[in-house]
Motif scaffolding. Structure first.
Motif, PDB file in Angstrom:
ATOM      1  N   GLY A  68      12.228  20.896 -15.584  1.00 31.68           N
ATOM      2  CA  GLY A  68      13.101  20.142 -14.667  1.00 31.68           C
ATOM      3  C   GLY A  68      12.362  19.571 -13.464  1.00 31.68           C
ATOM      4  O   GLY A  68      12.919  18.781 -12.705  1.00 31.68           O
ATOM      5  N   TYR A 188      28.902  24.057  -6.048  1.00 34.38           N
ATOM      6  CA  TYR A 188      29.159  23.858  -7.481  1.00 34.38           C
ATOM      7  C   TYR A 188      30.614  23.456  -7.693  1.00 34.38           C
ATOM      8  O   TYR A 188      30.927  22.571  -8.483  1.00 34.38           O
ATOM      9  CB  TYR A 188      28.842  25.136  -8.276  1.00 34.38           C
ATOM     10  CG  TYR A 188      27.439  25.662  -8.043  1.00 34.38           C
ATOM     11  CD1 TYR A 188      26.337  24.805  -8.142  1.00 34.38           C
ATOM     12  CD2 TYR A 188      27.211  26.982  -7.709  1.00 34.38           C
ATOM     13  CE1 TYR A 188      25.050  25.277  -7.907  1.00 34.38           C
ATOM     14  CE2 TYR A 188      25.930  27.462  -7.487  1.00 34.38           C
ATOM     15  CZ  TYR A 188      24.854  26.605  -7.574  1.00 34.38           C
ATOM     16  OH  TYR A 188      23.594  27.064  -7.346  1.00 34.38           O
ATOM     17  N   HIS A 196      31.079  16.347 -11.773  1.00 34.26           N
ATOM     18  CA  HIS A 196      29.693  16.636 -12.154  1.00 34.26           C
ATOM     19  C   HIS A 196      29.611  17.812 -13.119  1.00 34.26           C
ATOM     20  O   HIS A 196      30.435  18.724 -13.083  1.00 34.26           O
ATOM     21  CB  HIS A 196      28.840  16.931 -10.909  1.00 34.26           C
ATOM     22  CG  HIS A 196      28.342  15.683 -10.265  1.00 34.26           C
ATOM     23  ND1 HIS A 196      27.279  14.979 -10.749  1.00 34.26           N
ATOM     24  CD2 HIS A 196      28.800  14.984  -9.196  1.00 34.26           C
ATOM     25  CE1 HIS A 196      27.089  13.908  -9.998  1.00 34.26           C
ATOM     26  NE2 HIS A 196      28.002  13.879  -9.049  1.00 34.26           N
ATOM     27  N   THR A 197      28.584  17.782 -13.967  1.00 34.68           N
ATOM     28  CA  THR A 197      28.323  18.874 -14.892  1.00 34.68           C
ATOM     29  C   THR A 197      27.534  19.949 -14.153  1.00 34.68           C
ATOM     30  O   THR A 197      26.548  19.632 -13.477  1.00 34.68           O
ATOM     31  CB  THR A 197      27.446  18.362 -16.064  1.00 34.68           C
ATOM     32  OG1 THR A 197      28.080  17.194 -16.584  1.00 34.68           O
ATOM     33  CG2 THR A 197      27.252  19.411 -17.143  1.00 34.68           C
ATOM     34  N   GLU A 199      25.186  22.999 -14.803  1.00 30.58           N
ATOM     35  CA  GLU A 199      24.429  23.808 -15.771  1.00 30.58           C
ATOM     36  C   GLU A 199      24.666  25.264 -15.399  1.00 30.58           C
ATOM     37  O   GLU A 199      24.638  25.603 -14.210  1.00 30.58           O
ATOM     38  CB  GLU A 199      22.933  23.472 -15.716  1.00 30.58           C
ATOM     39  CG  GLU A 199      22.583  22.016 -16.027  1.00 30.58           C
ATOM     40  CD  GLU A 199      23.012  21.587 -17.428  1.00 30.58           C
ATOM     41  OE1 GLU A 199      23.225  22.460 -18.295  1.00 30.58           O
ATOM     42  OE2 GLU A 199      23.172  20.368 -17.645  1.00 30.58           O
ATOM     43  N   GLY A 368      19.999  26.893 -12.670  1.00 33.14           N
ATOM     44  CA  GLY A 368      21.200  26.149 -13.052  1.00 33.14           C
ATOM     45  C   GLY A 368      21.729  25.404 -11.828  1.00 33.14           C
ATOM     46  O   GLY A 368      21.112  25.419 -10.761  1.00 33.14           O
ATOM     47  N   SER A 371      23.829  19.155 -12.642  1.00 33.03           N
ATOM     48  CA  SER A 371      22.884  18.522 -13.572  1.00 33.03           C
ATOM     49  C   SER A 371      22.160  17.357 -12.902  1.00 33.03           C
ATOM     50  O   SER A 371      22.793  16.441 -12.363  1.00 33.03           O
ATOM     51  CB  SER A 371      23.637  18.014 -14.804  1.00 33.03           C
ATOM     52  OG  SER A 371      22.770  17.219 -15.568  1.00 33.03           O
ATOM     53  N   THR A 372      20.825  17.382 -12.969  1.00 32.98           N
ATOM     54  CA  THR A 372      20.048  16.321 -12.319  1.00 32.98           C
ATOM     55  C   THR A 372      20.150  15.001 -13.095  1.00 32.98           C
ATOM     56  O   THR A 372      19.806  13.951 -12.566  1.00 32.98           O
ATOM     57  CB  THR A 372      18.568  16.733 -12.172  1.00 32.98           C
ATOM     58  OG1 THR A 372      18.086  17.150 -13.448  1.00 32.98           O
ATOM     59  CG2 THR A 372      18.408  17.851 -11.168  1.00 32.98           C
ATOM     60  N   LYS A 373      20.661  15.076 -14.328  1.00 30.32           N
ATOM     61  CA  LYS A 373      20.839  13.828 -15.103  1.00 30.32           C
ATOM     62  C   LYS A 373      21.857  12.921 -14.423  1.00 30.32           C
ATOM     63  O   LYS A 373      21.874  11.720 -14.640  1.00 30.32           O
ATOM     64  CB  LYS A 373      21.341  14.162 -16.513  1.00 30.32           C
ATOM     65  CG  LYS A 373      20.331  14.876 -17.359  1.00 30.32           C
ATOM     66  CD  LYS A 373      20.801  14.939 -18.812  1.00 30.32           C
ATOM     67  CE  LYS A 373      19.952  15.909 -19.589  1.00 30.32           C
ATOM     68  NZ  LYS A 373      20.654  17.122 -19.966  1.00 30.32           N
ATOM     69  N   GLU A 374      22.732  13.534 -13.626  1.00 30.16           N
ATOM     70  CA  GLU A 374      23.804  12.755 -12.991  1.00 30.16           C
ATOM     71  C   GLU A 374      23.473  12.366 -11.549  1.00 30.16           C
ATOM     72  O   GLU A 374      24.352  11.934 -10.797  1.00 30.16           O
ATOM     73  CB  GLU A 374      25.107  13.576 -13.041  1.00 30.16           C
ATOM     74  CG  GLU A 374      25.542  13.833 -14.485  1.00 30.16           C
ATOM     75  CD  GLU A 374      26.574  14.951 -14.620  1.00 30.16           C
ATOM     76  OE1 GLU A 374      27.037  15.171 -15.752  1.00 30.16           O
ATOM     77  OE2 GLU A 374      26.902  15.603 -13.612  1.00 30.16           O
ATOM     78  N   ASP A 396      20.228  21.493 -10.134  1.00 27.02           N
ATOM     79  CA  ASP A 396      19.647  22.322 -11.204  1.00 27.02           C
ATOM     80  C   ASP A 396      18.123  22.249 -11.149  1.00 27.02           C
ATOM     81  O   ASP A 396      17.477  21.687 -12.029  1.00 27.02           O
ATOM     82  CB  ASP A 396      20.184  21.819 -12.558  1.00 27.02           C
ATOM     83  CG  ASP A 396      19.583  22.581 -13.724  1.00 27.02           C
ATOM     84  OD1 ASP A 396      19.109  23.716 -13.508  1.00 27.02           O
ATOM     85  OD2 ASP A 396      19.581  22.032 -14.850  1.00 27.02           O
TER      86      ASP A 396
END
Ligand SMILES: Cc1cc2nc3c(=O)[nH]c(=O)nc-3n(C[C@H](O)[C@H](O)[C@H](O)COP(=O)(O)OP(=O)(O)OC[C@H]3O[C@@H](n4cnc5c(N)ncnc54)[C@H](O)[C@@H]3O)c2cc1C
Length: 424
Positions: A68, A188, A196-197, A199, A368, A371-374, A396
């Motif tokens: 990550g 969170y 947001h997701t 993890e 966790g 999510s850094t994708k978002e 995350d």
């Protein structure tokens, strides 16, 4: 030009840095902190000495975050360890580096860092409101429009506060570890509310509990220069070299903490985890055999327990004697080659089966998170909600011990602070 209004949630490492940077760049910033004082966790970092960062080059630095870590590249490109050191120096905090490239304030006082940052944000024009907790985000049509808050007076309960209208929010609420410092995982819930997701969160850099009472017998003993290997379901797995500590419940210290992430994951999957300690990592089997022969020959009339003084710390000697099954009073010249082999094998492979790990209460960080994708790594802005930014441990990302986590919080905070002030 109208000033941008920004609310930063959480006055930890990331939030303080972000709030000051945003204000310096022209935004009107309110920093909301639920504890009475800012930087409660920062004050206890590095056992009160605050391991601020590490002078490792950026590629090595990123490796300390696992796969990550690449998310951090852009933030580090803008604000990295030397920038943090210069910045703190400019606030009057002198720094020094130690073994392993670890950087500390020269005073060795985490308090100095927090006080300097808190004074700086005020000088930048940030309005810092303590005892103010953000309970939810107000989102309309995919855009931030405000936050709802609660406040607490000394000695009383939380009271519903006001809804603050604002179009730009930065969540810098940290993780869920050491909740007594204020980091109770609120971020969170707030990010989840925004869609947001998250993890799955789990304790990381966390001490391990072991079966049996051997660790307890060794409580307080710290070993330097040992190699620790993990054996997961009978298969050798990760290893690390350095310092470790025995506690009343099991194992701790830097090497154990850095391997703990894999242990936590393996235990979750109900796998058997054994920690194997190599007490003599500089010697291979032949060299160790030669060393033992030499020791036993040169002290041939001394008792086994006396000869061990040259090999092991005092506290380990009774444990060694009982585990290798050699009579403590046997003269060295009577020790057989089979017994010597048992000792040799034990010195290279002192095993503990892991029973569990300590909870978030004792975990240095939280693995966790959001999510850094978002999240856009160039700005720390949410890709889902307009006007929402996130920085620090709520994301995350989790790194090793050595100053990596604070640098990540400061760098993402710096970037988010600059970005919120300059956003359209
Ligand atoms: C014992 C210990 C020692 C450590 N030592 C080191 C070290 O030496 N070096 C290193 O690199 N890392 C260290 N770490 C890890 C490091 O402290 C964290 O990674 C870092 O503090 C994360 O910064 P942050 O700003 O994201 O979160 P935090 O520092 O946790 O700050 C979050 C802030 O948000 C506030 N907050 C939370 N929810 C709300 C809400 N709803 N409303 C308002 N405010 C809220 C909290 O009260 C808190 O002040 C250590 C951690 C621990 C527990």
């Amino acid at each position: 030009m109208k000033k941008r209004n920004v609310i930063v949630i959480g006055a930890g490492a990331a939030g303080l840095m972000a709030a000051g940077q945003a204000a310096k760049a022209g935004a009107k910033v309110i920093l909301l902190e639920k504890m009475s004082r800012p930087g409660r966790k920062l004050r206890i970092t590095g056992k009160g000495r605050c391991n601020l960062t590490n002078i490792a080059p950026v590629n090595d630095f990123i490796c300390h975050f696992g796969p990550g870590g690449k998310f951090l590249r852009q933030a580090f490109a803008r604000f990295f360890s030397e920038d943090l050191i210069d910045f703190l120096n400019s606030l009057g905090v002198k720094t020094k580096s130690e073994r392993g490239g670890r950087v500390f304030p020269a005073s060795e006082k985490a308090e100095e860092v927090v006080d300097a940052l808190a004074a700086w944000v005020i000088r930048c024009g940030v309005e810092l409101r303590g005892r103010t907790r953000v309970d939810s985000l107000v989102i309309e049509n995919g855009k931030i429009t405000g936050v709802t808050t609660s406040t607490i007076a000394p000695g009383s309960d939380w009271k519903k506060g006001v809804t603050l209208p604002v179009d730009t929010i930065l969540i810098a609420t940290g993780g869920a570890s050491y909740p007594a410092t204020g980091s109770t995982g609120d971020g969170y819930r707030l990010a989840e509310q925004a869609g947001h997701t998250i993890e799955p969160i789990r304790p990381a850099l966390v001490p391990l509990e072991t079966f049996g009472d051997v660790a307890a017998q060794l409580q307080g003993l710290s070993l330097r220069n040992v190699k620790v290997r993990l054996i997961i379901d009978e298969h050798p797995s990760a290893s690390a070299f350095g310092e470790m500590l025995f506690t009343h419940f099991g194992l701790s210290g830097p090497v154990i903490l850095s391997l703990s992430g894999q242990v936590v994951d393996a235990l979750k999957e109900k796998r058997k985890v054994v920690v194997s300690i190599d007490l003599k990592p500089a010697l291979d089997d032949n060299a160790l055999n030669a060393r033992l022969l030499r020791d036993f020959e040169s002290h041939s009339n001394q008792k086994f327990k006396t000869v061990l003084n040259g090999l092991l710390p005092q506290k380990l000697i009774p444990v060694c004697i009982s585990l290798v099954g050699i009579d403590a009073d046997k003269p060295a010249h009577q020790i057989t080659s089979v017994e010597r082999k048992r000792l040799r094998l034990w010195l290279k492979d002192f095993q503990f089966e892991v029973a569990g790990h300590r909870t978030f209460d004792e975990a240095i960080i939280t693995a966790g998170g959001v999510s850094t994708k978002e999240i856009d790594p160039r700005t720390m802005q949410s890709r889902l909600i307009q006007g929402l930014y996130l920085a620090g441990e709520v994301l995350d990302i989790d790194g090793d011990t050595g100053g990596y986590n604070l640098q990540a919080a400061f760098s993402t905070g710096w970037l988010a602070g600059r970005s919120v002030a300059n956003s359209e």
